[in-house]
Design a protein around this motif. Sequence first.
Motif, PDB file in Angstrom:
ATOM      1  N   ASP A  33       0.674  -1.240  -0.189  1.00  0.00           N
ATOM      2  CA  ASP A  33      -0.067  -0.203   0.079  1.00  0.00           C
ATOM      3  C   ASP A  33       0.826   1.287   0.180  1.00  0.00           C
ATOM      4  OD1 ASP A  33      -1.392  -2.062   1.475  1.00  0.00           O
ATOM      5  OD2 ASP A  33      -3.161  -0.869   0.661  1.00  0.00           O
ATOM      6  N   TRP A  34       1.887   1.284   0.775  1.00  0.00           N
ATOM      7  CA  TRP A  34       2.994   2.327   0.959  1.00  0.00           C
ATOM      8  C   TRP A  34       3.578   2.511  -0.393  1.00  0.00           C
ATOM      9  CZ3 TRP A  34       6.055   2.482   6.013  1.00  0.00           C
ATOM     10  CH2 TRP A  34       5.000   2.867   6.917  1.00  0.00           C
ATOM     11  N   ARG A  35       4.051   1.298  -1.290  1.00  0.00           N
ATOM     12  CA  ARG A  35       4.464   1.718  -2.659  1.00  0.00           C
ATOM     13  C   ARG A  35       3.606   2.570  -3.684  1.00  0.00           C
ATOM     14  NH1 ARG A  35       6.912  -3.890  -1.863  1.00  0.00           N
ATOM     15  NH2 ARG A  35       8.933  -3.551  -1.324  1.00  0.00           N
ATOM     16  N   ALA A  36       2.149   2.225  -3.345  1.00  0.00           N
ATOM     17  CA  ALA A  36       1.339   3.027  -4.199  1.00  0.00           C
ATOM     18  C   ALA A  36       0.967   4.446  -3.998  1.00  0.00           C
ATOM     19  CB  ALA A  36       0.085   2.106  -4.144  1.00  0.00           C
ATOM     20  N   VAL A  37       1.681   4.736  -2.864  1.00  0.00           N
ATOM     21  CA  VAL A  37       1.304   6.082  -2.439  1.00  0.00           C
ATOM     22  C   VAL A  37       2.008   7.166  -3.301  1.00  0.00           C
ATOM     23  CG1 VAL A  37       1.906   7.779  -0.685  1.00  0.00           C
ATOM     24  CG2 VAL A  37       0.951   5.606   0.081  1.00  0.00           C
ATOM     25  N   GLU A  38       1.275   8.115  -3.478  1.00  0.00           N
ATOM     26  CA  GLU A  38       1.941   9.283  -4.471  1.00  0.00           C
ATOM     27  C   GLU A  38       3.168   9.970  -4.049  1.00  0.00           C
ATOM     28  OE1 GLU A  38      -0.894  12.193  -5.663  1.00  0.00           O
ATOM     29  OE2 GLU A  38       0.511  13.209  -7.020  1.00  0.00           O
ATOM     30  N   GLY A  39       4.033   9.992  -4.926  1.00  0.00           N
ATOM     31  CA  GLY A  39       5.585  10.583  -4.266  1.00  0.00           C
ATOM     32  C   GLY A  39       6.540   9.639  -3.850  1.00  0.00           C
ATOM     33  N   VAL A  40       5.911   8.296  -3.458  1.00  0.00           N
ATOM     34  CA  VAL A  40       7.074   7.422  -2.826  1.00  0.00           C
ATOM     35  C   VAL A  40       7.722   6.789  -4.011  1.00  0.00           C
ATOM     36  CG1 VAL A  40       7.096   5.079  -1.727  1.00  0.00           C
ATOM     37  CG2 VAL A  40       5.512   6.970  -0.865  1.00  0.00           C
ATOM     38  N   THR A  41       9.078   6.475  -4.019  1.00  0.00           N
ATOM     39  CA  THR A  41       9.506   5.826  -5.113  1.00  0.00           C
ATOM     40  C   THR A  41      10.349   4.464  -4.957  1.00  0.00           C
ATOM     41  OG1 THR A  41      11.570   6.995  -4.639  1.00  0.00           O
ATOM     42  CG2 THR A  41      10.347   8.166  -6.122  1.00  0.00           C
ATOM     43  N   GLN A  42      10.516   4.458  -3.775  1.00  0.00           N
ATOM     44  CA  GLN A  42      11.190   3.065  -3.195  1.00  0.00           C
ATOM     45  C   GLN A  42      10.765   2.839  -1.743  1.00  0.00           C
ATOM     46  OE1 GLN A  42      15.094   2.712  -4.294  1.00  0.00           O
ATOM     47  NE2 GLN A  42      15.527   0.761  -2.898  1.00  0.00           N
ATOM     48  N   VAL A  43      10.514   1.509  -1.470  1.00  0.00           N
ATOM     49  CA  VAL A  43      10.051   1.058   0.013  1.00  0.00           C
ATOM     50  C   VAL A  43      10.762  -0.290   0.119  1.00  0.00           C
ATOM     51  CG1 VAL A  43       8.118   0.470   1.579  1.00  0.00           C
ATOM     52  CG2 VAL A  43       7.877   2.198  -0.116  1.00  0.00           C
ATOM     53  N   SER A  44      11.726  -0.494   1.336  1.00  0.00           N
ATOM     54  CA  SER A  44      12.330  -1.599   1.728  1.00  0.00           C
ATOM     55  C   SER A  44      12.181  -1.826   3.213  1.00  0.00           C
ATOM     56  CB  SER A  44      13.617  -1.614   1.274  1.00  0.00           C
ATOM     57  OG  SER A  44      14.275  -0.562   2.179  1.00  0.00           O
ATOM     58  N   ALA A  45      12.077  -3.078   3.514  1.00  0.00           N
ATOM     59  CA  ALA A  45      11.902  -3.486   4.931  1.00  0.00           C
ATOM     60  C   ALA A  45      13.267  -4.141   5.434  1.00  0.00           C
ATOM     61  CB  ALA A  45      10.849  -3.844   5.503  1.00  0.00           C
ATOM     62  N   GLU A  46      13.497  -4.097   6.613  1.00  0.00           N
ATOM     63  CA  GLU A  46      14.616  -4.856   7.370  1.00  0.00           C
ATOM     64  C   GLU A  46      14.537  -4.941   8.875  1.00  0.00           C
ATOM     65  OE1 GLU A  46      18.463  -3.699   6.330  1.00  0.00           O
ATOM     66  OE2 GLU A  46      19.338  -5.381   7.841  1.00  0.00           O
ATOM     67  N   ASP A  47      14.359  -5.949   9.574  1.00  0.00           N
ATOM     68  CA  ASP A  47      14.045  -6.083  11.057  1.00  0.00           C
ATOM     69  C   ASP A  47      13.397  -5.035  11.555  1.00  0.00           C
ATOM     70  OD1 ASP A  47      16.393  -7.822  10.869  1.00  0.00           O
ATOM     71  OD2 ASP A  47      17.851  -6.295  11.259  1.00  0.00           O
ATOM     72  N   GLY A  48      12.000  -4.825  11.194  1.00  0.00           N
ATOM     73  CA  GLY A  48      11.245  -4.011  11.530  1.00  0.00           C
ATOM     74  C   GLY A  48      11.209  -2.686  11.164  1.00  0.00           C
ATOM     75  N   LEU A  49      12.248  -2.234  10.490  1.00  0.00           N
ATOM     76  CA  LEU A  49      12.647  -0.886  10.086  1.00  0.00           C
ATOM     77  C   LEU A  49      11.962  -0.990   8.548  1.00  0.00           C
ATOM     78  CD1 LEU A  49      13.427   1.860  11.014  1.00  0.00           C
ATOM     79  CD2 LEU A  49      15.727   1.308   9.878  1.00  0.00           C
ATOM     80  N   VAL A  50      11.127   0.224   8.216  1.00  0.00           N
ATOM     81  CA  VAL A  50      10.719   0.508   6.874  1.00  0.00           C
ATOM     82  C   VAL A  50      11.399   1.593   6.449  1.00  0.00           C
ATOM     83  CG1 VAL A  50       8.960   0.487   5.355  1.00  0.00           C
ATOM     84  CG2 VAL A  50       8.639  -0.547   7.448  1.00  0.00           C
ATOM     85  N   THR A  51      12.031   1.468   5.222  1.00  0.00           N
ATOM     86  CA  THR A  51      12.739   2.672   4.564  1.00  0.00           C
ATOM     87  C   THR A  51      11.921   3.173   3.234  1.00  0.00           C
ATOM     88  OG1 THR A  51      14.906   1.976   5.658  1.00  0.00           O
ATOM     89  CG2 THR A  51      14.927   3.461   3.610  1.00  0.00           C
ATOM     90  N   VAL A  52      11.631   4.191   3.350  1.00  0.00           N
ATOM     91  CA  VAL A  52      10.801   4.847   2.400  1.00  0.00           C
ATOM     92  C   VAL A  52      11.662   6.143   1.494  1.00  0.00           C
ATOM     93  CG1 VAL A  52       8.752   5.890   1.493  1.00  0.00           C
ATOM     94  CG2 VAL A  52       8.759   4.171   3.309  1.00  0.00           C
ATOM     95  N   LEU A  53      11.751   5.909   0.279  1.00  0.00           N
ATOM     96  CA  LEU A  53      12.281   7.052  -0.514  1.00  0.00           C
ATOM     97  C   LEU A  53      11.322   7.908  -1.206  1.00  0.00           C
ATOM     98  CD1 LEU A  53      15.701   5.557  -2.166  1.00  0.00           C
ATOM     99  CD2 LEU A  53      15.509   6.904  -0.216  1.00  0.00           C
ATOM    100  N   VAL A  54      11.414   9.482  -0.804  1.00  0.00           N
ATOM    101  CA  VAL A  54      10.395  10.111  -1.323  1.00  0.00           C
ATOM    102  C   VAL A  54      10.806  11.432  -2.052  1.00  0.00           C
ATOM    103  CG1 VAL A  54       8.741   9.311   0.379  1.00  0.00           C
ATOM    104  CG2 VAL A  54      10.257  11.437   0.776  1.00  0.00           C
ATOM    105  N   ASP A  55      10.363  12.131  -2.862  1.00  0.00           N
ATOM    106  CA  ASP A  55      10.695  13.232  -3.345  1.00  0.00           C
ATOM    107  C   ASP A  55      10.488  14.502  -2.539  1.00  0.00           C
ATOM    108  OD1 ASP A  55      11.130  11.977  -5.917  1.00  0.00           O
ATOM    109  OD2 ASP A  55       8.908  12.220  -6.649  1.00  0.00           O
ATOM    110  N   ASP A  56       9.315  14.481  -1.876  1.00  0.00           N
ATOM    111  CA  ASP A  56       8.998  15.536  -0.993  1.00  0.00           C
ATOM    112  C   ASP A  56       8.458  15.106   0.392  1.00  0.00           C
ATOM    113  OD1 ASP A  56       8.097  17.798   0.361  1.00  0.00           O
ATOM    114  OD2 ASP A  56       7.050  18.535  -1.148  1.00  0.00           O
ATOM    115  N   SER A  57       9.294  14.996   1.514  1.00  0.00           N
ATOM    116  CA  SER A  57       8.730  14.412   2.867  1.00  0.00           C
ATOM    117  C   SER A  57       7.490  15.133   3.160  1.00  0.00           C
ATOM    118  CB  SER A  57       9.933  14.126   3.736  1.00  0.00           C
ATOM    119  OG  SER A  57      10.460  15.485   3.976  1.00  0.00           O
ATOM    120  N   ASN A  58       7.458  16.276   3.183  1.00  0.00           N
ATOM    121  CA  ASN A  58       6.306  17.085   3.786  1.00  0.00           C
ATOM    122  C   ASN A  58       4.898  16.697   3.186  1.00  0.00           C
ATOM    123  OD1 ASN A  58       7.942  18.455   5.554  1.00  0.00           O
ATOM    124  ND2 ASN A  58       8.076  20.396   3.974  1.00  0.00           N
TER     125      ASN A  58
END
Lengths: 398, 314
Positions: free
Chosen positions: B248-273
């Motif tokens: 669902d997060w990968r489908a969010v507008e402005g999100v370019t990459q999502v990865s998860a490891e050991d309970g930590l989810v890393t999301v790369l975005v164009d504009d965090s605000n």
Amino acid sequence: MTRILDIAFKDLLQLTRDFKTFMFLLLMPVLFTFLFGYAFGGFSGPSDSRLPVGYLDQDDTWLSHALRDELADSDVIRLDENPNRTYPDLELLVANGDLAAVIIVPDRYGATFLKGKNARLIIIADTSTTAWTTIEAEVMATISRLDSAVRTATILEEIDAERMPFEYAFEQSLEAWEEPPIAVVETTSSAVEASDASSGALAHTSPGMMLQFAIAGLLTSAQVIVTERKSRTLQRLLTTAARRFDILLGHYLAIFTLIFSQFMVLIAFGQFILKVNYLRVPQATLLVAFCAALCISAMGLLIGVLARSEEQAITFSLIPMFLLSGLGGAWVPLEVTGETFAKIGHLSPVAWAMDGFKNISIRGLGFESVLLPAAALAGYAVVFFLLAVWRLSAAEEK
Amino acid sequence: MTNSPAIEVLDLQRSFGDTKAVQGVSFEVRQGEIFSLLGPNGAGKTTTISMLSCLLRPDGGDAQVMGHSIREDPMGVKSVLGFVPQEIALYEDLTARENLTFWGKMYGLRGGALKARVEEVLDVIGLRDRAKERVGKYSGGMKRRVNIGVALLHKPQIIYMDEPTVGIDPQSRRNIVDSVVTLKDQGMTVLYTTHYMEEAQELSDQIGIMDHGKMIASGTHDQLVKLVGGQTRIDLTLNMEAGAVLEDWRAVEGVTQVSAEDGLVTVLVDDSNAVLPRLFDVTNRLAARITSVDILEPNLEAVFLHLTGRALRD
């Protein structure tokens, strides 16, 4: 060349700061020389080298006692008296070589002798040996002295029995033989000077322990090389203008200097304290020490290159110490181990070094006698060194 | 800094058995600049620097170090470089002065020049007062300083530093980083390997990112960050399994990459605000709850993640 010397000097500086170096190179060999020397009878005092001769007195007269006393003072015969031994016992002792001969003084020997009749001693001996010739000569000379003393005393008693009773005249006549008009001074060649039991045992253990602990001492030298490799100091050295061959030669020179110095100190100790005649042919002993140091140093270099940890360096030093020393006759002379073991033993460089040292200090041989041992040791040195070079090159490429 | 190259590496290759440690690495370091090789353990950094130091012969390719080929002229290469290995490559039973004197001799210094240079270096590393103590008695930081001092003895044109800050305390690390900057200010070229992103980011004029024996990117910090499109990284944790929200997060507008490891989810975005409120909305709809948020401006970590799909610390 200067880099080789710089590396060698640095190694020596490191080694001299390690107490283990002195312990293995000087203290232990001195201690074990004494221990092994003691074990081989080195401290039993000067041995009695006279021929052991059994003595059985069946006559038990003053004359037979006089004969025994004369023989007991002999420089050639050592009387071994035991009145409980029977004739067959004595025969067996001679047959087994435990006694060189047995002299039996039969009953009424003294009475027969004093009557001027043909008194006969019974002697059990192997007449084919040179020992018999020596014993026979000594017994004949003793009897001749006794006979002469009896005759002289008899004559003097007949002339003036009051002033010269027989017993007194007899004693005086015998005493006169203690300062004979003609004396022979015996001397021993310097070649066999060290062959008595005391210096003989030490003459064996001294080079044996010297060689054994030269190998044991490699563990400190090898550790320097192992630590250098483990800490990547060797890799750092190789990023300087020092070449791999310079580094190996530098280490080799350091170990050689240490071991050769050890040999010189222990040879001096053996010569002047233990009275082992290393310096009978000094240049020969020097050549053997030089080649043995070349060989053991190369072994140390190889151990340093092969070992991957300090623990392995210790193991790799102690195993050859025990194996090569034991096999090479550092503990027990190869002369007493039999021909086959002696041949196998010469796979160990220690055997060649022992041969070299003992050819000079014990066997009384000349300079030529150490050439083969020296060549064998130099050969081992070349093989060990080349193996170390090859192994280091291979290891560094991994 | 000049434009003439101090180090030119072309298609360098090296294998150990079946393992290809370095696979066709090429890069260029200009005189007077600090070039950092950044990558996780096992990326091939140390093998590369070992070949550039002529410790290892390459299977393929070549490199010129101040014009000397590592294949044809290793002695020429060695004459211009100082090498600071990852380990404390010193003789611990010798004093600092004895160590420096010995290494000075190995670099060809002699007599008065050697003596003077040893004292200079002792001043540089701040250990003149304790120069008579055996190195084995020094603290880790002091040993590191002597380790660097050795490489400076013959005033090399280039210094290689192979992970010099591994396993030391923050203060010693700070000292080393400062000393590298000082070397650069003195005009030296520095080739620096590290797996600490912050160090590479702070020190380097140029950065080469290595992974699995390959140079996967190189350039200035800004150039590298542009590779991830200047994207911001957001690290989040949830009160439930991360796998439930990833799609669902990968489908969010402005999100370019999502990865998860050991309970930590890393999301790369164009504009965090703009993106962060949307992530909260989606999470609420999934009956989950975000328990922590960490917003990181674009950096080398993000670049590595972008290029390899893994975090640098892996």
